[in-house]
Design an enzyme around this catalytic site. Structure first.
Site, PDB file in Angstrom:
ATOM      1  CE  LYS A  54      48.319  22.802  41.991  1.00 14.77           C
ATOM      2  NZ  LYS A  54      47.614  23.953  41.587  1.00 14.77           N
ATOM      3  CD  GLU A  82      41.297  34.719  32.703  1.00 14.15           C
ATOM      4  OE1 GLU A  82      39.925  34.588  32.956  1.00 14.15           O
ATOM      5  OE2 GLU A  82      42.161  33.960  32.923  1.00 14.15           O
ATOM      6  NE  ARG A 127      36.954  32.171  29.626  1.00 10.04           N
ATOM      7  CZ  ARG A 127      37.140  31.194  30.373  1.00 10.04           C
ATOM      8  NH1 ARG A 127      37.257  31.385  31.564  1.00 10.04           N
ATOM      9  NH2 ARG A 127      36.958  29.772  30.128  1.00 10.04           N
TER      10      ARG A 127
HETATM   11  C1  LIG Z   1      40.445  31.326  31.500  1.00 11.47           C
HETATM   12  C2  LIG Z   1      41.731  30.632  32.062  1.00 11.47           C
HETATM   13  N1  LIG Z   1      42.536  31.390  33.105  1.00 11.47           N
HETATM   14  C3  LIG Z   1      43.670  30.863  33.370  1.00 11.47           C
HETATM   15  C4  LIG Z   1      43.892  29.429  33.381  1.00 11.47           C
HETATM   16  C5  LIG Z   1      45.348  29.069  33.801  1.00 11.47           C
HETATM   17  N2  LIG Z   1      45.078  28.151  34.805  1.00 11.47           N
HETATM   18  C6  LIG Z   1      45.316  26.787  34.588  1.00 11.47           C
HETATM   19  S1  LIG Z   1      44.925  25.770  35.711  1.00 11.47           S
HETATM   20  C7  LIG Z   1      44.835  27.291  36.922  1.00 11.47           C
HETATM   21  C8  LIG Z   1      44.406  27.111  38.242  1.00 11.47           C
HETATM   22  C9  LIG Z   1      43.397  26.208  38.541  1.00 11.47           C
HETATM   23  O1  LIG Z   1      43.289  25.798  39.857  1.00 11.47           O
HETATM   24  P1  LIG Z   1      42.405  24.714  40.376  1.00 11.47           P
HETATM   25  O2  LIG Z   1      41.158  24.705  39.740  1.00 11.47           O
HETATM   26  O3  LIG Z   1      42.190  24.894  41.688  1.00 11.47           O
HETATM   27  O4  LIG Z   1      43.023  23.379  39.967  1.00 11.47           O
HETATM   28  P2  LIG Z   1      44.347  22.899  40.774  1.00 11.47           P
HETATM   29  O5  LIG Z   1      45.483  23.034  39.613  1.00 11.47           O
HETATM   30  O6  LIG Z   1      44.573  23.403  41.960  1.00 11.47           O
HETATM   31  O7  LIG Z   1      44.305  21.643  40.572  1.00 11.47           O
HETATM   32  C10 LIG Z   1      44.679  28.340  36.289  1.00 11.47           C
HETATM   33  C11 LIG Z   1      44.800  29.549  36.603  1.00 11.47           C
HETATM   34  C12 LIG Z   1      43.187  28.813  32.300  1.00 11.47           C
HETATM   35  N3  LIG Z   1      43.166  27.603  32.384  1.00 11.47           N
HETATM   36  N4  LIG Z   1      42.270  29.269  32.044  1.00 11.47           N
END
Ligand SMILES: Cc1ncc(C[n+]2csc(CCOP(=O)(O)OP(=O)(O)O)c2C)c(N)n1
Length: 612
Positions: free
Chosen positions: A279, A356, A384
């Site tokens: 990342k 959630e 959700r």
């Molecule tokens: C339902 C929901 N909860 C929280 C989020 C906020 N959110 C956006 S990206 C993320 C982390 C995603 O992690 P990952 O899939 O590993 O992707 P990375 O950013 O590490 O590439 C979160 C929690 C969201 N987009 N949707």
């Protein structure tokens, strides 16, 4: 090189030896634009080679490439005809920060919320097969998003119907914060195996300098991929779901990735390509601190205290006094201001990952056992959890405090992220005390009341900066549902009109009341504090007005004003807020102007109504 690529077809013509330079150009461009516009930095820097390799091997838009959450899709946008317009990303009338099929035929499915990609891919695969079509469907999902319940429900279903989809697991061992849960642990076990580590980056770099080296590299990658495909027991976890596991692949080695995707293309059933990425790749600061650089604001943004900051700090104070208070986040520790709690009271801090629904039922479990959880979730993601709020928390009257952060318009993240439907969803649930503070001090008072209340409470507040002022009247059991009269001259009056500004909109209501006073019109000014319940005495008091004006940072239909209007008989109630539609992205001011929810406009309309 980059500006000449108008479509994936042109990318396919780029010589292999130039791909590293191309990736560097993409990284430089993303960094430059994100510095200016804000956006998701670290996730995008980590996915550059992955997306380049996908577009080389697959044929978008015939093949459908889906991005879970969609925050990592910048490289995809740049390579699919949006190089020039990329400078407008997240800006009003510019490109969206997330995939949008109205923006490009290459955006196969709109995303923004997490963990939807495998479900969507599976639905699309059944449609494709019913139509006797042959294209590939690729679901890009991060290790964080894979922890979401929906993704696991989709895997479960996939194991039943075995459709031909390719899941590309972008595993950077990070959600926004560090990885959470058993799946993350399983992934770490796989990627830390010697076969993967021994074959990593240095060897790759050495072999791609000459064309002979690249050929060897390609052959080795192919052999390695096939051997692992046939004999590896690494992906046994995924194989239980009927997936053919391929990997792990080095996510910054385009040649290896291409070979992996080619193998996946030929598998007659569902497969999962496990890709290990870093990342923030290429940016020292983002690699070192991916949590901080997950999403960044444009340069020049001053730091001011927000509702979120005040919530986070005050919760630590409350929890120091009351050992039964816990804090819960669904993968949004930093965003919801809970870092201090995580640091100071880690034994009572719980990150449930992007879950959630689980988080809410988990809070209910703690509450029924004598604890008082504060669970903070962005208003948009709380959509959700409607059933858990109703069925698990409110029906059992459990003392859980639910915080809806980022309620109202959020600005540049746009339609998937505005928190403008929560009052519609939670505005009239029995047993629930639902509040919105006008500033930081009132937020603290609401939190204090909530912490001592033996039943469910919910507090919404916006992204805004706020202030702390002198104390308000304390909230206690006797004042629940009472709107507070806050007339400018502190007089209890007998005016014919009242203006009621909910939470963050109280300021606007006060300014309007003051402007109208200057023009000779007297309005009573209320700070309602409560969305639900509304006390009988308040309803009786409001009945005396001829006209009532309500203001809220929420859609008008089904919001605060609508709920109030439904309970009043005599007063003519005029509701001001947001239109009942999906509002695009842009700065909050631009959006308010676009939809007509500005002080000037509301003032004009109220003046017209009362001067009729
Ligand atoms: C339902 C929901 N909860 C929280 C989020 C906020 N959110 C956006 S990206 C993320 C982390 C995603 O992690 P990952 O899939 O590993 O992707 P990375 O950013 O590490 O590439 C979160 C929690 C969201 N987009 N949707």
């Amino acid at each position: 090189m980059l500006e000449k690529i108008k479509s994936p077809a042109e990318l396919k013509k780029i010589e292999e030896k130039d791909l590293l330079i191309l990736c560097q150009e993409i990284r430089d461009y993303i960094e430059k634009v994100v510095k200016q516009n804000g956006g998701h930095l670290a996730s995008n820097l980590g996915a550059v080679e992955l997306i380049v390799a996908e577009h080389k091997i697959f044929d978008s838009p015939t093949d459908k490439i889906i991005f879970d959450v969609g925050h990592q899709s910048y490289t995809h946008k740049i390579l699919t005809g949006r190089y020039e317009s990329f400078t407008t990303i997240r800006q009003f009338k510019g490109l969206s920060g997330f995939p949008k099929f109205t923006e490009s035929e290459h955006d196969a499915f709109n995303t923004g919320h997490s963990s939807t990609s495998i479900s969507a891919a599976l639905g699309m695969a059944t449609a494709r097969d019913l139509n006797n079509e042959k294209y590939h469907i690729i679901a890009n999902i991060g290790d964080g998003a894979l922890s979401g319940g929906m993704a696991l429900e989709a895997l479960n279903h996939l194991g039943d119907i075995n459709k031909r989809i390719i899941i590309v697991l972008n595993d950077n061992e990070m959600s926004i914060s560090g990885p959470i849960g058993a799946i993350a642990k399983q992934l770490t076990k796989i990627s830390s195996g010697s076969l993967y580590r021994n074959f990593k980056y240095k060897l790759t770099q050495k072999l791609i300098i000459s064309s002979f080296g690249r050929l060897i590299r390609r052959i080795l990658s192919r052999i390695k991929g096939l051997i692992k495909y046939m004999f590896s027991s690494k992906g046994i976890f995924f194989e239980h779901f009927g997936l053919t596991y391929l990997g792990p692949y080095d996510g910054h080695d385009i040649i290896g990735l291409e070979e992996g995707f080619k193998i996946a293309k030929n598998i007659d059933g569902p497969s999962l390509v496990h890709v290990i990425t870093t990342k923030g790749k290429g940016n020292y600061f983002a690699e070192e601190n991916p949590e901080k650089y997950h999403g960044v604001s444009p340069i020049g943004n001053n730091k001011v205290k927000s509702f979120t900051n005040i919530f986070g700090e005050y919760l630590v104070e409350l929890a120091n006094e009351n050992q039964k208070i816990t804090a819960i986040t669904a993968a949004m520790c930093t965003g919801t201001g809970l870092e201090l709690f995580r640091e100071k009271i880690c034994e009572r801090f719980f990150d449930v990952s992007i879950a959630e629904q689980h988080g809410l039922a988990f809070a209910a479990g703690q509450a029924i056992s004598g604890f008082h959880p504060f669970i903070s979730i962005y208003a948009t993601f709380m959509q959700r959890g409607v059933d858990q709020v109703i069925h698990d928390i409110c029906m059992q009257k459990l003392p859980v405090t639910m915080i809806l952060d980022r309620a109202g318009l959020v600005g540049e993240d746009g339609e998937t992220h505005h928190g403008v439907f929560d009052i519609k969803l939670f505005g009239a649930i029995p047993n629930l005390i639902f509040m919105e503070p006008q500033n930081g001090t009132e937020l603290k008072q609401m939190m204090k009341y909530a912490a001592n209340h033996q039943g469910p409470t919910m507090i919404r507040f916006p992204k805004n900066a706020t202030i702390e002022t002198e104390e308000f009247d304390e909230i206690n059991d006797n004042s629940i549902g009472d709107f507070q009269l806050q007339n400018l001259n502190n007089e209890i009056s007998e005016n014919k009109y009242a203006i009621i500004g909910l939470g963050s909109e109280f300021n606007m209501a006060r300014n309007i009341a003051s402007e109208l006073e200057g023009k000779g019109y007297d309005l009573d000014l209320y700070n309602p504090r409560f969305i639900s319940p509304i006390s009988q005495s308040t309803l009786i008091r409001l009945e005396k007005y001829d006209k009532i004006f309500t203001l809220e940072n929420h859609v008008v239909l089904g919001g605060f004003g609508s709920l109030l209007k439904a309970r009043l008989i005599k007063p003519e109630t005029h509701i001001f807020g947001l239109p009942n539609k999906f509002i695009e992205h842009g700065s909050i001011n631009e959006l308010r102007t676009e939809v007509g929810f500005t002080q000037e406009n509301v003032l004009g309309q109220i003046e017209r109504i009362i001067s009729e």
